[in-house]
Motif scaffolding. Sequence first.
Motif, PDB file in Angstrom:
ATOM      1  N   TYR A  33       0.840  -1.196   0.000  1.00  0.00           N
ATOM      2  CA  TYR A  33       0.000   0.000   0.000  1.00  0.00           C
ATOM      3  C   TYR A  33       0.879   1.251   0.000  1.00  0.00           C
ATOM      4  O   TYR A  33       1.970   1.252   0.562  1.00  0.00           O
ATOM      5  N   TYR A  35       0.384   5.284   1.218  1.00  0.00           N
ATOM      6  CA  TYR A  35      -0.424   6.264   1.920  1.00  0.00           C
ATOM      7  C   TYR A  35       0.301   7.618   1.904  1.00  0.00           C
ATOM      8  O   TYR A  35       1.511   7.690   1.828  1.00  0.00           O
ATOM      9  N   GLN A  37       0.324  11.066   4.543  1.00  0.00           N
ATOM     10  CA  GLN A  37      -0.098  11.506   5.867  1.00  0.00           C
ATOM     11  C   GLN A  37       0.025  13.015   5.953  1.00  0.00           C
ATOM     12  O   GLN A  37       1.106  13.582   5.743  1.00  0.00           O
ATOM     13  N   HIS A  41      -5.727  15.219   8.302  1.00  0.00           N
ATOM     14  CA  HIS A  41      -6.319  14.256   7.368  1.00  0.00           C
ATOM     15  C   HIS A  41      -5.936  12.813   7.681  1.00  0.00           C
ATOM     16  O   HIS A  41      -6.479  11.889   7.069  1.00  0.00           O
ATOM     17  N   GLY A  42      -5.028  12.600   8.590  1.00  0.00           N
ATOM     18  CA  GLY A  42      -4.640  11.242   8.944  1.00  0.00           C
ATOM     19  C   GLY A  42      -3.911  10.547   7.809  1.00  0.00           C
ATOM     20  O   GLY A  42      -3.210  11.180   7.012  1.00  0.00           O
ATOM     21  N   LEU A  43      -4.089   9.243   7.738  1.00  0.00           N
ATOM     22  CA  LEU A  43      -3.481   8.421   6.697  1.00  0.00           C
ATOM     23  C   LEU A  43      -4.501   8.210   5.587  1.00  0.00           C
ATOM     24  O   LEU A  43      -5.592   7.698   5.836  1.00  0.00           O
ATOM     25  N   LEU A  45      -5.186   6.496   1.770  1.00  0.00           N
ATOM     26  CA  LEU A  45      -4.701   5.470   0.858  1.00  0.00           C
ATOM     27  C   LEU A  45      -4.682   5.982  -0.574  1.00  0.00           C
ATOM     28  O   LEU A  45      -5.706   6.432  -1.102  1.00  0.00           O
ATOM     29  N   TYR A  48      -2.922   0.587  -3.956  1.00  0.00           N
ATOM     30  CA  TYR A  48      -2.442  -0.632  -3.333  1.00  0.00           C
ATOM     31  C   TYR A  48      -2.396  -1.739  -4.370  1.00  0.00           C
ATOM     32  O   TYR A  48      -2.904  -1.588  -5.495  1.00  0.00           O
ATOM     33  N   LEU A  88       4.071  13.512   3.811  1.00  0.00           N
ATOM     34  CA  LEU A  88       4.842  12.371   4.299  1.00  0.00           C
ATOM     35  C   LEU A  88       4.189  11.118   3.733  1.00  0.00           C
ATOM     36  O   LEU A  88       2.998  10.891   3.958  1.00  0.00           O
ATOM     37  N   PHE A  90       3.946   7.021   3.287  1.00  0.00           N
ATOM     38  CA  PHE A  90       4.246   5.733   3.895  1.00  0.00           C
ATOM     39  C   PHE A  90       3.858   4.602   2.962  1.00  0.00           C
ATOM     40  O   PHE A  90       2.819   4.631   2.310  1.00  0.00           O
ATOM     41  N   GLN A 104      -1.352  -4.289   8.863  1.00  0.00           N
ATOM     42  CA  GLN A 104      -0.378  -3.682   7.966  1.00  0.00           C
ATOM     43  C   GLN A 104       0.880  -3.266   8.717  1.00  0.00           C
ATOM     44  O   GLN A 104       0.821  -2.752   9.829  1.00  0.00           O
ATOM     45  N   TYR A 105       2.019  -3.483   8.043  1.00  0.00           N
ATOM     46  CA  TYR A 105       3.330  -3.121   8.585  1.00  0.00           C
ATOM     47  C   TYR A 105       3.868  -1.978   7.740  1.00  0.00           C
ATOM     48  O   TYR A 105       3.959  -2.091   6.519  1.00  0.00           O
ATOM     49  N   PHE A 106       4.260  -0.906   8.420  1.00  0.00           N
ATOM     50  CA  PHE A 106       4.630   0.320   7.715  1.00  0.00           C
ATOM     51  C   PHE A 106       6.141   0.489   7.591  1.00  0.00           C
ATOM     52  O   PHE A 106       6.910   0.086   8.470  1.00  0.00           O
ATOM     53  N   GLY A 107       6.546   1.110   6.483  1.00  0.00           N
ATOM     54  CA  GLY A 107       7.911   1.539   6.327  1.00  0.00           C
ATOM     55  C   GLY A 107       8.157   2.841   7.062  1.00  0.00           C
ATOM     56  O   GLY A 107       7.228   3.423   7.631  1.00  0.00           O
ATOM     57  N   PRO A 108       9.406   3.345   7.036  1.00  0.00           N
ATOM     58  CA  PRO A 108       9.781   4.523   7.823  1.00  0.00           C
ATOM     59  C   PRO A 108       9.299   5.845   7.254  1.00  0.00           C
ATOM     60  O   PRO A 108       9.358   6.868   7.936  1.00  0.00           O
TER      61      PRO A 108
END
Lengths: 115, 112
Positions: A33, A35, A37, A41-43, A45, A48, A88, A90, A104-108
């Motif tokens: 995925y 995203y 940020q 507005h949060g995250l 999408l 994906y 930003l 992700f 879900q596992y996020f990158g940096p």
Amino acid sequence: EAAVTQSPRNKVTVTGGNVTLSCRQTNSHNYMYWYRQDTGHGLRLIHYSYGAGNLQIGDVPDGYKATRTTQEDFFLLLELASPSQTSLYFCASSDAGTGGHYEQYFGPGTRLTVL
Amino acid sequence: GDSVTQTEGLVTVTEGLPVKLNCTYQTTYLTIAFFWYVQYLNEAPQVLLRSSTDNKRTEHQGFHATLHKSSSSFHLQKSSAQLSDSALYYCALSGNTRKLIFGLGTTLQVQP
């Protein structure tokens, strides 16, 4: 432990410029995925994918293209960058967890600035 | 459509006092799971808690949450907030698709 990496970590470009953000995951997950940020507005999408060659449209796709070249690699492309795309970004990956729910596992993250 | 609501954008609490972050949802999914993600400054979001069982308390790192389908809620609580708990917290819903539905997030600020 899930491993998602992103490059570059920071990027500055000018309006109208071309940008490619890269994401690689090494946990053999099928789903990846992108995203963005933003404060307030949060995250959100963007796109994906569930495998190499596949692309699904997310909730805020305008101005973005994406391509999944392998199971590991997912790219986000901004062909005519605009200041509104300063954000930003992700990348995340997932596969079916307990009960079939997709944690879900996020990158940096990659911080993109469009001047 | 399906949605997750976090009513507070910012919660400020004094160290040692209890804290509660609210999360409610609307969904048509019959089978659901919930996650609380925590994002520390300059880091990626990571899962703090997960649950798919109605009325069962789940705990991790001193935080706890219980999924209540009767009230469509999955609030996050801690009995004694620590300075290190200061972060951005997201509530997220998983249905039978491959997408997570995130709330807008709540920033928790723990002050001395």
